[in-house]
Design a protein around this motif. Sequence first.
Motif, PDB file in Angstrom:
ATOM      1  N   ALA A  75      42.011  36.426  42.768  1.00 40.94           N
ATOM      2  CA  ALA A  75      42.963  36.902  43.773  1.00 40.94           C
ATOM      3  C   ALA A  75      43.208  35.893  44.881  1.00 40.94           C
ATOM      4  O   ALA A  75      44.079  36.100  45.718  1.00 40.94           O
ATOM      5  N   GLU A  76      42.459  34.800  44.904  1.00 43.70           N
ATOM      6  CA  GLU A  76      42.510  33.906  46.053  1.00 43.70           C
ATOM      7  C   GLU A  76      43.252  32.597  45.781  1.00 43.70           C
ATOM      8  O   GLU A  76      43.589  31.879  46.715  1.00 43.70           O
ATOM      9  N   ASP A  77      43.471  32.242  44.516  1.00 44.49           N
ATOM     10  CA  ASP A  77      44.079  30.953  44.199  1.00 44.49           C
ATOM     11  C   ASP A  77      45.321  31.129  43.334  1.00 44.49           C
ATOM     12  O   ASP A  77      45.435  32.101  42.583  1.00 44.49           O
ATOM     13  N   ASN A  78      46.225  30.164  43.433  1.00 38.15           N
ATOM     14  CA  ASN A  78      47.457  30.185  42.663  1.00 38.15           C
ATOM     15  C   ASN A  78      47.193  29.836  41.208  1.00 38.15           C
ATOM     16  O   ASN A  78      46.438  28.907  40.903  1.00 38.15           O
ATOM     17  N   VAL A  79      47.822  30.574  40.312  1.00 42.26           N
ATOM     18  CA  VAL A  79      47.605  30.380  38.879  1.00 42.26           C
ATOM     19  C   VAL A  79      48.027  28.994  38.427  1.00 42.26           C
ATOM     20  O   VAL A  79      47.298  28.319  37.683  1.00 42.26           O
ATOM     21  N   ALA A  80      49.208  28.531  38.888  1.00 41.19           N
ATOM     22  CA  ALA A  80      49.785  27.294  38.367  1.00 41.19           C
ATOM     23  C   ALA A  80      49.188  26.033  38.986  1.00 41.19           C
ATOM     24  O   ALA A  80      48.906  25.061  38.279  1.00 41.19           O
ATOM     25  N   ASP A  81      49.031  26.033  40.317  1.00 42.30           N
ATOM     26  CA  ASP A  81      48.628  24.777  40.949  1.00 42.30           C
ATOM     27  C   ASP A  81      47.135  24.658  41.221  1.00 42.30           C
ATOM     28  O   ASP A  81      46.649  23.604  41.638  1.00 42.30           O
ATOM     29  N   THR A  82      46.376  25.734  41.005  1.00 45.34           N
ATOM     30  CA  THR A  82      44.943  25.672  41.284  1.00 45.34           C
ATOM     31  C   THR A  82      44.090  26.088  40.088  1.00 45.34           C
ATOM     32  O   THR A  82      43.247  25.317  39.620  1.00 45.34           O
ATOM     33  N   ILE A 127      35.903  38.009  34.438  1.00 46.32           N
ATOM     34  CA  ILE A 127      35.493  37.467  35.728  1.00 46.32           C
ATOM     35  C   ILE A 127      36.374  38.070  36.808  1.00 46.32           C
ATOM     36  O   ILE A 127      37.603  38.009  36.733  1.00 46.32           O
ATOM     37  N   ILE A 128      35.741  38.669  37.820  1.00 47.86           N
ATOM     38  CA  ILE A 128      36.433  39.250  38.962  1.00 47.86           C
ATOM     39  C   ILE A 128      36.148  38.359  40.166  1.00 47.86           C
ATOM     40  O   ILE A 128      35.012  38.284  40.633  1.00 47.86           O
ATOM     41  N   ASP A 129      37.171  37.683  40.691  1.00 45.34           N
ATOM     42  CA  ASP A 129      36.961  36.663  41.719  1.00 45.34           C
ATOM     43  C   ASP A 129      37.995  36.798  42.842  1.00 45.34           C
ATOM     44  O   ASP A 129      39.166  36.453  42.661  1.00 45.34           O
ATOM     45  N   PRO A 130      37.539  37.319  44.036  1.00 42.19           N
ATOM     46  CA  PRO A 130      36.225  37.853  44.356  1.00 42.19           C
ATOM     47  C   PRO A 130      36.218  39.371  44.233  1.00 42.19           C
ATOM     48  O   PRO A 130      37.274  40.012  44.173  1.00 42.19           O
ATOM     49  N   LEU A 131      35.050  39.939  44.260  1.00 41.04           N
ATOM     50  CA  LEU A 131      34.884  41.387  44.119  1.00 41.04           C
ATOM     51  C   LEU A 131      35.645  42.146  45.194  1.00 41.04           C
ATOM     52  O   LEU A 131      36.322  43.146  44.917  1.00 41.04           O
ATOM     53  N   GLN A 132      35.539  41.668  46.433  1.00 43.18           N
ATOM     54  CA  GLN A 132      36.140  42.408  47.546  1.00 43.18           C
ATOM     55  C   GLN A 132      37.642  42.593  47.396  1.00 43.18           C
ATOM     56  O   GLN A 132      38.206  43.592  47.834  1.00 43.18           O
ATOM     57  N   ALA A 133      38.308  41.633  46.767  1.00 40.85           N
ATOM     58  CA  ALA A 133      39.771  41.671  46.674  1.00 40.85           C
ATOM     59  C   ALA A 133      40.271  42.739  45.717  1.00 40.85           C
ATOM     60  O   ALA A 133      41.449  43.079  45.745  1.00 40.85           O
ATOM     61  N   PHE A 134      39.391  43.270  44.878  1.00 33.02           N
ATOM     62  CA  PHE A 134      39.828  44.220  43.853  1.00 33.02           C
ATOM     63  C   PHE A 134      39.337  45.646  44.115  1.00 33.02           C
ATOM     64  O   PHE A 134      39.442  46.501  43.248  1.00 33.02           O
ATOM     65  N   MET A 135      38.811  45.879  45.310  1.00 33.72           N
ATOM     66  CA  MET A 135      38.530  47.250  45.720  1.00 33.72           C
ATOM     67  C   MET A 135      39.843  47.886  46.155  1.00 33.72           C
ATOM     68  O   MET A 135      40.685  47.232  46.776  1.00 33.72           O
ATOM     69  N   ALA A 136      40.039  49.158  45.830  1.00 31.30           N
ATOM     70  CA  ALA A 136      41.261  49.852  46.239  1.00 31.30           C
ATOM     71  C   ALA A 136      41.370  49.867  47.760  1.00 31.30           C
ATOM     72  O   ALA A 136      40.369  49.746  48.473  1.00 31.30           O
ATOM     73  N   GLN A 137      42.595  50.009  48.252  1.00 29.08           N
ATOM     74  CA  GLN A 137      42.809  49.983  49.699  1.00 29.08           C
ATOM     75  C   GLN A 137      42.022  51.074  50.412  1.00 29.08           C
ATOM     76  O   GLN A 137      41.640  50.914  51.566  1.00 29.08           O
ATOM     77  N   ASP A 138      41.765  52.179  49.705  1.00 27.04           N
ATOM     78  CA  ASP A 138      40.990  53.254  50.325  1.00 27.04           C
ATOM     79  C   ASP A 138      39.508  53.133  49.988  1.00 27.04           C
ATOM     80  O   ASP A 138      38.720  54.023  50.285  1.00 27.04           O
ATOM     81  N   GLY A 139      39.127  52.022  49.361  1.00 24.37           N
ATOM     82  CA  GLY A 139      37.739  51.839  48.974  1.00 24.37           C
ATOM     83  C   GLY A 139      36.932  51.234  50.102  1.00 24.37           C
ATOM     84  O   GLY A 139      37.169  50.107  50.533  1.00 24.37           O
ATOM     85  N   ASP A 140      35.973  51.979  50.620  1.00 20.43           N
ATOM     86  CA  ASP A 140      35.109  51.518  51.699  1.00 20.43           C
ATOM     87  C   ASP A 140      33.918  50.797  51.090  1.00 20.43           C
ATOM     88  O   ASP A 140      33.084  51.411  50.421  1.00 20.43           O
ATOM     89  N   MET A 141      33.802  49.481  51.331  1.00 19.43           N
ATOM     90  CA  MET A 141      32.718  48.699  50.752  1.00 19.43           C
ATOM     91  C   MET A 141      31.361  49.118  51.283  1.00 19.43           C
ATOM     92  O   MET A 141      30.330  48.792  50.705  1.00 19.43           O
ATOM     93  N   GLN A 142      31.334  49.828  52.406  1.00 18.76           N
ATOM     94  CA  GLN A 142      30.072  50.284  52.971  1.00 18.76           C
ATOM     95  C   GLN A 142      29.688  51.679  52.486  1.00 18.76           C
ATOM     96  O   GLN A 142      28.589  52.137  52.741  1.00 18.76           O
ATOM     97  N   ASN A 143      30.618  52.354  51.809  1.00 21.89           N
ATOM     98  CA  ASN A 143      30.381  53.726  51.362  1.00 21.89           C
ATOM     99  C   ASN A 143      29.632  53.703  50.036  1.00 21.89           C
ATOM    100  O   ASN A 143      30.198  53.371  48.989  1.00 21.89           O
ATOM    101  N   VAL A 166      31.380  39.530  35.208  1.00 24.93           N
ATOM    102  CA  VAL A 166      30.798  38.760  36.310  1.00 24.93           C
ATOM    103  C   VAL A 166      31.668  38.939  37.538  1.00 24.93           C
ATOM    104  O   VAL A 166      32.866  38.635  37.512  1.00 24.93           O
ATOM    105  N   MET A 167      31.068  39.450  38.602  1.00 21.70           N
ATOM    106  CA  MET A 167      31.774  39.689  39.857  1.00 21.70           C
ATOM    107  C   MET A 167      31.334  38.625  40.861  1.00 21.70           C
ATOM    108  O   MET A 167      30.146  38.448  41.100  1.00 21.70           O
ATOM    109  N   ILE A 168      32.309  37.928  41.439  1.00 24.97           N
ATOM    110  CA  ILE A 168      32.010  36.902  42.438  1.00 24.97           C
ATOM    111  C   ILE A 168      31.949  37.562  43.799  1.00 24.97           C
ATOM    112  O   ILE A 168      32.883  38.251  44.209  1.00 24.97           O
ATOM    113  N   GLY A 169      30.858  37.359  44.511  1.00 27.73           N
ATOM    114  CA  GLY A 169      30.693  37.956  45.837  1.00 27.73           C
ATOM    115  C   GLY A 169      30.570  36.895  46.910  1.00 27.73           C
ATOM    116  O   GLY A 169      29.768  35.957  46.789  1.00 27.73           O
ATOM    117  N   HIS A 170      31.378  37.005  47.955  1.00 29.80           N
ATOM    118  CA  HIS A 170      31.285  36.073  49.071  1.00 29.80           C
ATOM    119  C   HIS A 170      30.279  36.572  50.095  1.00 29.80           C
ATOM    120  O   HIS A 170      30.071  37.773  50.251  1.00 29.80           O
TER     121      HIS A 170
END
Length: 331
Positions: A75-82, A127-143, A166-170
């Motif tokens: 979710a963080e990098d461009n498909v074509a140039d990165t 590969i999910i990169d990064p994990l945080q970017a694929f939580m739903a908008q109503d998904g509370d990472m602390q819940n 494999v989930m990438i976590g920052h």
Amino acid sequence: MNEALCVYYSSVESKKVDWLWYPYIPYGKLTLLQGDPGEGKSTFIINVAARLTNGEAMPGTSDAGTPQTVIYQCAEDNVADTIKPRLVAAGADCSRIAFIADESEQLTLEDQRIEQAIKETKARLLIIDPLQAFMAQDGDMQNAVRVRTVLRKLANVAARNNCAVVMIGHMNKGVGGKNLYRSLGSIDIAAISRSVLMIARDNADPNLRYMFPVKSSLAAEGSPIAFRMDEKRGFTWIGKCAMGDSVKNEDANISKLDLARSFIVDILADGPAPAKDIIGDLAKLSIGQRTVESAKKALGVKSHRIGSAWFWSLDGNYEQRTGGHSVCDIE
């Protein structure tokens, strides 16, 4: 006719765990790969994926196999140039690496398209990169309840399709050192993952990096795997090795002790909490009583008993969560 409530283990057929890379990444399970920003997590996992697409043995092993398909969702990098240039640089067979097109609708960990894509491509690694970017908008990472629900669904998808996830976590650096799970949210993320791997650099040689296990629920912890990230020579595998003392002192030892310290600080920041709950949550990460006691002592945590229950506190204010009851015992 009602189905039986209980099933006896005698009726269950035992089977061995299938491994993409023993003992680091199991098939059909969730693996968490984490590290500070800029340590090379994405580059590392891209090079793992590249070997898988070519049927090459993983570093430290001699088990070459059949080329497999990978889904790399970033979710963080461009498909074509990165992303594409990184895959090419790693020597990946790009005809075996796919991604789910999500321009029109954001992809989340609960999205049915994930399992559909795995089935369609017969992918053995997601590969999910990064994990945080694929939580739903109503998904509370602390819940904790929400996180367990989401990741259990993803774990079931992995198991049904025998696909490694494999989930990438920052992570961010916290006050007083590295806090392993501070930016990841609920401690249940690491608890549900069957393998938790960390990447850190050698302080004496910044181009030298290590991947080492923080948690291994399905096998004995493996040896650290070293690799080099050099601006001129790019990515180079080194393989199994012992980590330098600078990494051991700052990173390897925190895998248990500093995780316990970080979690205790986070919990007690708002006031006293039951010791039983803290110990129970840390046990989810296979952190034993001795390590918990060491963390408690290092932080100067005080124990007070209210009735039959023990409470821990950092600041001595034992009335905030104990309802103003008098303290019976102090330890």
